[in-house]
Design a protein around this motif. Structure first.
Motif, PDB file in Angstrom:
ATOM      1  N   ILE A 165       0.847  -1.191   0.000  1.00 57.79           N
ATOM      2  CA  ILE A 165       0.000   0.000   0.000  1.00 57.79           C
ATOM      3  C   ILE A 165       0.885   1.244   0.000  1.00 57.79           C
ATOM      4  CG2 ILE A 165      -1.705   1.329   1.308  1.00 57.79           C
ATOM      5  CD1 ILE A 165      -2.954  -1.253   2.211  1.00 57.79           C
ATOM      6  N   ALA A 166       0.727   2.071  -1.029  1.00 59.99           N
ATOM      7  CA  ALA A 166       1.493   3.313  -1.137  1.00 59.99           C
ATOM      8  C   ALA A 166       0.603   4.482  -0.762  1.00 59.99           C
ATOM      9  CB  ALA A 166       2.022   3.479  -2.561  1.00 59.99           C
ATOM     10  N   ARG A 167       1.077   5.302   0.165  1.00 60.85           N
ATOM     11  CA  ARG A 167       0.302   6.486   0.584  1.00 60.85           C
ATOM     12  C   ARG A 167       0.813   7.699  -0.163  1.00 60.85           C
ATOM     13  NH1 ARG A 167       0.995   6.580   6.863  1.00 60.85           N
ATOM     14  NH2 ARG A 167       2.931   5.462   6.451  1.00 60.85           N
ATOM     15  N   ALA A 168       0.071   8.089  -1.187  1.00 67.11           N
ATOM     16  CA  ALA A 168       0.526   9.144  -2.104  1.00 67.11           C
ATOM     17  C   ALA A 168      -0.224  10.432  -1.807  1.00 67.11           C
ATOM     18  CB  ALA A 168       0.305   8.700  -3.548  1.00 67.11           C
ATOM     19  N   ALA A 169       0.230  11.123  -0.764  1.00 65.69           N
ATOM     20  CA  ALA A 169      -0.512  12.271  -0.225  1.00 65.69           C
ATOM     21  C   ALA A 169      -0.204  13.547  -0.985  1.00 65.69           C
ATOM     22  CB  ALA A 169      -0.205  12.430   1.264  1.00 65.69           C
ATOM     23  N   LEU A 170      -0.441  13.532  -2.278  1.00 63.78           N
ATOM     24  CA  LEU A 170      -0.180  14.734  -3.086  1.00 63.78           C
ATOM     25  C   LEU A 170      -1.451  15.542  -3.277  1.00 63.78           C
ATOM     26  CD1 LEU A 170       1.557  16.528  -4.960  1.00 63.78           C
ATOM     27  CD2 LEU A 170       0.817  15.073  -6.845  1.00 63.78           C
ATOM     28  N   GLU A 171      -1.306  16.825  -3.086  1.00 61.79           N
ATOM     29  CA  GLU A 171      -2.421  17.729  -3.343  1.00 61.79           C
ATOM     30  C   GLU A 171      -1.833  19.030  -3.860  1.00 61.79           C
ATOM     31  OE1 GLU A 171      -5.110  18.099  -0.071  1.00 61.79           O
ATOM     32  OE2 GLU A 171      -5.618  20.139  -0.641  1.00 61.79           O
ATOM     33  N   GLY A 172      -1.334  18.971  -5.091  1.00 63.02           N
ATOM     34  CA  GLY A 172      -0.668  20.148  -5.624  1.00 63.02           C
ATOM     35  C   GLY A 172      -1.513  20.912  -6.603  1.00 63.02           C
ATOM     36  N   THR A 173      -2.357  20.214  -7.357  1.00 62.76           N
ATOM     37  CA  THR A 173      -3.008  20.869  -8.490  1.00 62.76           C
ATOM     38  C   THR A 173      -4.515  20.751  -8.445  1.00 62.76           C
ATOM     39  OG1 THR A 173      -3.075  18.921  -9.939  1.00 62.76           O
ATOM     40  CG2 THR A 173      -1.029  20.185  -9.883  1.00 62.76           C
ATOM     41  N   VAL A 174      -5.052  20.225  -7.354  1.00 64.02           N
ATOM     42  CA  VAL A 174      -6.509  20.061  -7.273  1.00 64.02           C
ATOM     43  C   VAL A 174      -7.170  21.400  -7.560  1.00 64.02           C
ATOM     44  CG1 VAL A 174      -8.407  19.601  -5.687  1.00 64.02           C
ATOM     45  CG2 VAL A 174      -6.455  18.050  -5.770  1.00 64.02           C
ATOM     46  N   SER A 175      -8.148  21.381  -8.487  1.00 60.68           N
ATOM     47  CA  SER A 175      -8.586  22.666  -9.019  1.00 60.68           C
ATOM     48  C   SER A 175      -9.711  23.303  -8.215  1.00 60.68           C
ATOM     49  CB  SER A 175      -9.006  22.516 -10.486  1.00 60.68           C
ATOM     50  OG  SER A 175      -9.504  21.244 -10.770  1.00 60.68           O
ATOM     51  N   TYR A 176     -10.428  22.521  -7.408  1.00 64.75           N
ATOM     52  CA  TYR A 176     -11.638  23.089  -6.807  1.00 64.75           C
ATOM     53  C   TYR A 176     -11.632  22.765  -5.312  1.00 64.75           C
ATOM     54  CZ  TYR A 176     -16.619  24.432  -6.899  1.00 64.75           C
ATOM     55  OH  TYR A 176     -17.825  25.010  -6.692  1.00 64.75           O
ATOM     56  N   GLY A 177     -12.354  21.733  -4.868  1.00 69.20           N
ATOM     57  CA  GLY A 177     -12.355  21.404  -3.450  1.00 69.20           C
ATOM     58  C   GLY A 177     -11.045  20.767  -3.035  1.00 69.20           C
ATOM     59  N   LYS A 178     -10.559  21.073  -1.839  1.00 69.97           N
ATOM     60  CA  LYS A 178      -9.260  20.578  -1.411  1.00 69.97           C
ATOM     61  C   LYS A 178      -9.394  19.592  -0.249  1.00 69.97           C
ATOM     62  CE  LYS A 178      -6.590  24.426  -3.184  1.00 69.97           C
ATOM     63  NZ  LYS A 178      -6.032  23.795  -4.366  1.00 69.97           N
ATOM     64  N   GLY A 179      -8.300  18.938   0.103  1.00 69.92           N
ATOM     65  CA  GLY A 179      -8.286  18.054   1.270  1.00 69.92           C
ATOM     66  C   GLY A 179      -7.854  16.632   0.988  1.00 69.92           C
ATOM     67  N   THR A 180      -7.440  16.330  -0.251  1.00 68.09           N
ATOM     68  CA  THR A 180      -7.148  14.932  -0.584  1.00 68.09           C
ATOM     69  C   THR A 180      -5.812  14.449  -0.008  1.00 68.09           C
ATOM     70  OG1 THR A 180      -7.285  13.295  -2.354  1.00 68.09           O
ATOM     71  CG2 THR A 180      -6.057  15.303  -2.860  1.00 68.09           C
ATOM     72  N   ALA A 181      -4.928  15.365   0.418  1.00 64.98           N
ATOM     73  CA  ALA A 181      -3.651  14.930   1.009  1.00 64.98           C
ATOM     74  C   ALA A 181      -3.881  14.157   2.304  1.00 64.98           C
ATOM     75  CB  ALA A 181      -2.744  16.133   1.267  1.00 64.98           C
ATOM     76  N   ALA A 182      -4.982  14.433   2.974  1.00 64.64           N
ATOM     77  CA  ALA A 182      -5.285  13.743   4.235  1.00 64.64           C
ATOM     78  C   ALA A 182      -5.874  12.359   4.007  1.00 64.64           C
ATOM     79  CB  ALA A 182      -6.255  14.582   5.072  1.00 64.64           C
ATOM     80  N   ALA A 183      -6.202  12.051   2.746  1.00 65.64           N
ATOM     81  CA  ALA A 183      -6.986  10.844   2.481  1.00 65.64           C
ATOM     82  C   ALA A 183      -6.273   9.529   2.788  1.00 65.64           C
ATOM     83  CB  ALA A 183      -7.479  10.856   1.036  1.00 65.64           C
ATOM     84  N   PRO A 184      -5.001   9.344   2.376  1.00 62.89           N
ATOM     85  CA  PRO A 184      -4.421   7.998   2.565  1.00 62.89           C
ATOM     86  C   PRO A 184      -4.513   7.507   4.009  1.00 62.89           C
ATOM     87  CG  PRO A 184      -2.996   9.332   1.174  1.00 62.89           C
ATOM     88  CD  PRO A 184      -4.072  10.245   1.664  1.00 62.89           C
ATOM     89  N   ASP A 185      -4.154   8.343   4.968  1.00 66.12           N
ATOM     90  CA  ASP A 185      -4.214   7.897   6.359  1.00 66.12           C
ATOM     91  C   ASP A 185      -5.653   7.760   6.842  1.00 66.12           C
ATOM     92  OD1 ASP A 185      -1.525   7.900   6.124  1.00 66.12           O
ATOM     93  OD2 ASP A 185      -1.119   9.139   7.881  1.00 66.12           O
ATOM     94  N   ALA A 186      -6.540   8.640   6.370  1.00 66.59           N
ATOM     95  CA  ALA A 186      -7.950   8.521   6.759  1.00 66.59           C
ATOM     96  C   ALA A 186      -8.550   7.221   6.227  1.00 66.59           C
ATOM     97  CB  ALA A 186      -8.737   9.724   6.241  1.00 66.59           C
ATOM     98  N   ILE A 187      -8.139   6.828   5.032  1.00 61.72           N
ATOM     99  CA  ILE A 187      -8.644   5.565   4.453  1.00 61.72           C
ATOM    100  C   ILE A 187      -8.152   4.379   5.286  1.00 61.72           C
ATOM    101  CG2 ILE A 187      -8.550   4.052   2.430  1.00 61.72           C
ATOM    102  CD1 ILE A 187      -8.265   6.675   0.728  1.00 61.72           C
ATOM    103  N   LEU A 188      -6.886   4.406   5.673  1.00 60.89           N
ATOM    104  CA  LEU A 188      -6.365   3.309   6.511  1.00 60.89           C
ATOM    105  C   LEU A 188      -7.085   3.267   7.854  1.00 60.89           C
ATOM    106  CD1 LEU A 188      -2.546   3.490   5.709  1.00 60.89           C
ATOM    107  CD2 LEU A 188      -4.195   1.775   4.933  1.00 60.89           C
ATOM    108  N   ARG A 189      -7.313   4.453   8.447  1.00 59.83           N
ATOM    109  CA  ARG A 189      -8.053   4.474   9.723  1.00 59.83           C
ATOM    110  C   ARG A 189      -9.461   3.926   9.543  1.00 59.83           C
ATOM    111  NH1 ARG A 189      -5.376   9.367  10.472  1.00 59.83           N
ATOM    112  NH2 ARG A 189      -7.182  10.544   9.712  1.00 59.83           N
TER     113      ARG A 189
END
Ligand SMILES: [Mn+2]
Length: 307
Positions: A22-46
């Motif tokens: 499982i690779a946790r790829a917490a990139l959120e550099g170019t998201v164009s509208y709503g933000k917050g995806t960098a927090a997702a990998p750990d939230a998904i594991l939790r």
């Protein structure tokens, strides 16, 4: 930073012994509208800690059957552009794959992060000596958006260019499922590039359309990479995602797609990712749906055929 989280509350496997990486790829550099995806990998594991490890559909217990190894979380540094982050992600995954020596490749399962991580993860797989050349690979994309732009907001690594960069890697075939947003140039490219096969949402919903899609997925052969942008699903399954679009796949249809591709088809799943999940302050729908997707992908890939 705390200890490495695990998947499904199973004891973490060693890198060498893992069936799933499982690779946790917490990139959120170019998201164009709503933000917050960098927090997702750990939230998904939790969120996965609250799922059963038994799959009632497949009659398959993950505990004791599948060994999951979680790679170190790769975070973008402040202001780091994807041009710098994505090669780091490729190197991290490549280096871990190489450490396994000549053991069989595990299934690479990426948790995004924005959709631009797909090409970086796929490149890590393709750059190894142990895999067939890219022309033999099929990439299946579940997504609301075509993601075929050459460049967007000044970057070729914007998430709106995710599948264009995948094509740049030389893959033989891209099967896009559930698309319902494309600019005219993307639409033309999808029609004219013989490598691209697009199952637009409106096409899936014509009489017989969904069955035709399933038949096409069962016919996929050879090495396979699956990328799921959660905005490809119905909005209520990923309400936090940054660029939602109405009209996505239901959960039942998503499972039918995964079953046709991973269980009934002739493809060999080498890697998969789940991108663009955005956890929200209230409720756990977004990360739980992504965790359940990861669980089902692994189950469809590894559970023995039913008697
Ligand atoms: Mn996408």
């Amino acid at each position: 930073m705390g200890s490495t989280p695990t998947f499904l509350e199973l004891p973490g496997s060693s890198l060498e012994g893992a069936d799933v990486l499982i690779a946790r790829a917490a990139l959120e550099g170019t998201v164009s509208y709503g933000k917050g995806t960098a927090a997702a990998p750990d939230a998904i594991l939790r969120a996965s800690l609250h799922l059963e490890s038994f799959d009632e559909e497949l009659e398959f217990e993950h505990e004791g059957s599948l060994r999951y190894h979680v790679l170190p979380r790769l975070e973008a540094e402040a202001g780091e552009p994807p041009e710098s982050y994505l090669p780091r992600l490729t190197r991290l995954v490549r280096e871990r794959l190489e450490r396994r020596g000549d053991r069989p490749l595990p299934l690479l399962l990426g948790l995004g992060g924005e959709h631009s991580v797909t090409a970086a993860l796929l490149e890590a797989l393709l750059s190894g000596p142990e895999v067939p050349p890219p022309q033999r690979w099929t990439v299946v994309q579940i997504d609301a958006h075509a993601d075929l732009r050459e460049s967007y907001h000044g970057s070729r690594l914007n998430h709106a260019c995710a599948m264009r960069r995948v094509l740049d890697l030389g893959v033989g075939r891209l099967v896009a499922v559930g698309i319902r947003s494309a600019e005219a140039a993307e639409f033309r490219l999808a029609r004219e590039d013989p490598r691209i096969e697009t199952w637009y949402a409106h096409r899936i919903e014509t009489p017989g359309g969904f069955d035709a899609l399933l038949a096409a997925l069962r016919a996929v052969e050879g090495p396979l990479y699956l990328t799921v942008d959660v905005d490809g699903l119905e909005v209520h399954l990923a309400p936090g995602t940054g660029t939602p679009q109405p009209g996505g796949l239901s959960w039942a249809r998503t499972m039918a797609v995964l079953r046709a591709l991973l269980r009934q088809g002739g493809g060999e799943l080498m890697g998969a990712d789940i991108c663009e999940t955005v956890p929200q302050p209230h409720g756990q729908v977004n990360e739980t749906v992504a965790a359940r997707l990861a669980f089902k992908i692994a189950g469809y890939r590894f559970a023995p055929p039913s008697a």
